[in-house]
Design an enzyme around this catalytic site. Structure first.
Site, PDB file in Angstrom:
ATOM      1  CE  LYS A  36      37.460 -47.771  49.496  1.00  0.00           C
ATOM      2  NZ  LYS A  36      36.652 -47.071  50.494  1.00  0.00           N
ATOM      3  NE  ARG A  82      40.974 -49.330  58.690  1.00  0.00           N
ATOM      4  CZ  ARG A  82      42.062 -49.160  57.906  1.00  0.00           C
ATOM      5  NH1 ARG A  82      42.033 -48.249  56.946  1.00  0.00           N
ATOM      6  NH2 ARG A  82      43.127 -49.909  58.074  1.00  0.00           N
ATOM      7  NE  ARG A 104      56.051 -48.604  54.934  1.00  0.00           N
ATOM      8  CZ  ARG A 104      55.486 -48.585  56.127  1.00  0.00           C
ATOM      9  NH1 ARG A 104      54.950 -47.469  56.578  1.00  0.00           N
ATOM     10  NH2 ARG A 104      55.442 -49.670  56.866  1.00  0.00           N
TER      11      ARG A 104
END
Length: 503
Positions: A212, A217, A366
């Site tokens: 990470k 991004r 989600r």
């Protein structure tokens, strides 16, 4: 339909904590509105006028005379026309013309309508949390399943466009909205994990574990020689990252859509501070070079891959961008998992991502197909207010009020305060920047519109009756501000509660 009807529904949604009631209120309004008014209404209710940001601040609006209409008469079409006129006004004399339009607009509305418009124009309504509710309400209003609406929104990137398509074309038209090279896809996001072991147990053995990175991004689109690069918030930054454009243009393919991170490195190959990477996004100049690290491939040479498993997408990624992959291992045992985590930390990165290799690509948080693990717990929270400092911090805005996102579209839920981790540089920046986001103040505190995201490191979470979410942060400290994130991408109150012992 009248603006007053939209304002009444907005008030109804804001007055209840019931997700079911919120969706029903939005559904009823969307069923009643004319299709020509639908884009405007959807945009207003999620806090984003279809004209985009209009550059109107509190200082401008505070000087507009108040005029109260005897009876509500301002229609959606008329108000939307005024906003379009505001958006299209520029050049010599534009300030006076914009003021005249605002005077005309506010002379035609009631107090409640005026309050709604002020919050809309200044960004206070732009919380983003309502997007999920609106997707469900749009589906209910059009009598469609929610998944096709959600999928079309992921590919279109614009909820207003998706709303009109669902209303006018139904399921067939929604199915026609597919990934288009050159148009950004709403990104898939990760949930925080309680621990390395918990994430591995939750997802099982069929996973990939990636570094990470402490970067920004990016989403890369290439069609022939045409390359476009977007941020996490779908902002086009192509003109400021020429080195990335050249690299992508040289990849062995005709068309591709890649998901990844970019960061600036030191001469020793270690990551530079996040703020230095972000500084490149505003300008093409500078000595720092950005290095890409890709972790997903959504399209390759005419074939869309979003519905393929992550394992298939990673195989395609290795084929097209092998030298630029993020460091990762597949299906590690417990020892390899720990070693990879330690290697990420030793290299100066944040931790690891653990991802289900059988999962497909889906926008938003989600489920828990992607989970992030760091040595200390970190959460992205919204700054709700800030208190004036004392002692050596007298005259500086210091102690932050922190809120987690309400996934049901309500205002952020306060979970704590902190002044720890704030450098002199950050204190000076806060004192200059935060009043630009002010809604009101009292003797001790400046209250802000919920739009600034800050990354907070904490030792854990404990139950508390002091804050409305029932939890409080333990030993919270500021790591950095996140200009690459909107309030809609802050962590939810459920994510914070999941950090409770045994949560």
């Amino acid at each position: 339909m009248l603006l007053a009807d939209v304002v009444a529904t907005s008030a109804q949604v804001g007055a209840t904590r019931s997700r079911k009631t919120k969706i029903a209120a939005l559904r009823d309004l969307l069923r009643a509105v004319e299709v020509t008014e639908l884009a405007a209404v959807v945009g207003w209710l999620v806090g984003e006028p279809r004209q985009g940001r209009l550059g109107i601040g509190w200082r401008t609006l505070s000087d507009i005379p108040t005029g109260v209409a005897a009876e509500p008469w301002a229609t959606i079409g008329w108000v939307d026309g005024q906003l379009s006129a505001l958006a299209g006004t520029s050049g010599t004399g534009s300030s006076s013309r914009r003021r005249a339009l605002l005077v005309e607009l506010f002379a035609a509305v009631s107090d409640d309508e005026r309050d709604f418009l002020i919050r809309l124009l200044t960004g206070e309504l732009r919380q983003g949390a309502l997007e999920g509710l609106m997707v469900e309400a749009l589906a209910a209003a059009a009598e469609l399943p929610v998944d096709p609406v959600r999928r079309a929104f992921m590919f279109s990137g614009r909820l207003t466009d998706t709303a009109v398509t669902a209303r006018t074309g139904g399921a067939a038209a929604l199915a026609d909205i597919r990934l288009t090279v050159g148009r950004p896809v709403r990104p898939m996001l990760a949930s925080p994990a309680e621990s390395l072991e918990a994430a591995h147990t939750d997802l099982g053995a069929d996973v990939v574990v990636e570094f990470k990175l402490d970067g920004a991004r990016i989403q890369v689109h290439r069609d022939g020689d045409h390359v476009t690069i977007y941020t996490r918030t779908l902002r086009d930054i192509t003109s400021g990252v020429g080195e990335l454009v050249d690299l992508v243009r040289a990849l062995p393919c005709r068309s591709v859509v890649l998901d990844g991170e970019t960061l600036a490195l030191t001469d020793f190959g270690r990551p530079r501070p996040f703020q230095e990477t972000m500084s490149r996004f505003g300008s093409a100049s500078g000595d720092l070079l950005l290095h890409p690290y890709f972790f997903d491939c959504l399209h390759l040479d005419g074939t869309d891959l979003v519905d393929e498993t992550l394992q298939t997408r990673l195989d395609a990624l290795a084929e097209v961008a092998g030298p630029h992959l993020i460091p990762s291992i597949r299906r590690p045992d417990a020892g390899q998992l720990t070693d990879h985590f330690d290697a990420a930390i030793d290299a100066g990165h944040e931790g690891v991502m653990i991802k289900d290799l059988t999962s497909v690509y889906a926008a938003g948080r989600r489920g828990k197909a992607w989970q992030k693990v760091k040595p200390e717990h970190t959460v992205d929270l919204v700054v709700l207010g800030v208190e004036w400092g004392y002692g050596r911090r007298t005259g500086l805005l210091s102690n932050l009020h922190l809120g987690a996102r309400d996934p049901d579209g309500g205002p952020p839920v306060m979970v704590g305060k902190t002044f720890k981790g704030l450098t002199d540089e950050l204190l000076a920046w806060q004192t200059e920047e935060f009043p630009r986001h002010e809604t009101h103040r009292d003797r001790t505190t400046v209250y802000l519109r919920p739009e600034i995201v800050v990354e907070i490191e904490l030792d854990g979470v404990q139950t508390s009756s002091r804050y409305p979410g029932g939890v409080a942060l333990r030993f919270a400290r500021v790591l950095r501000y996140r200009p690459d994130k909107t309030a809609a991408q802050a962590d939810t109150i459920e994510a914070v509660r999941s950090l409770l012992p045994g949560g």
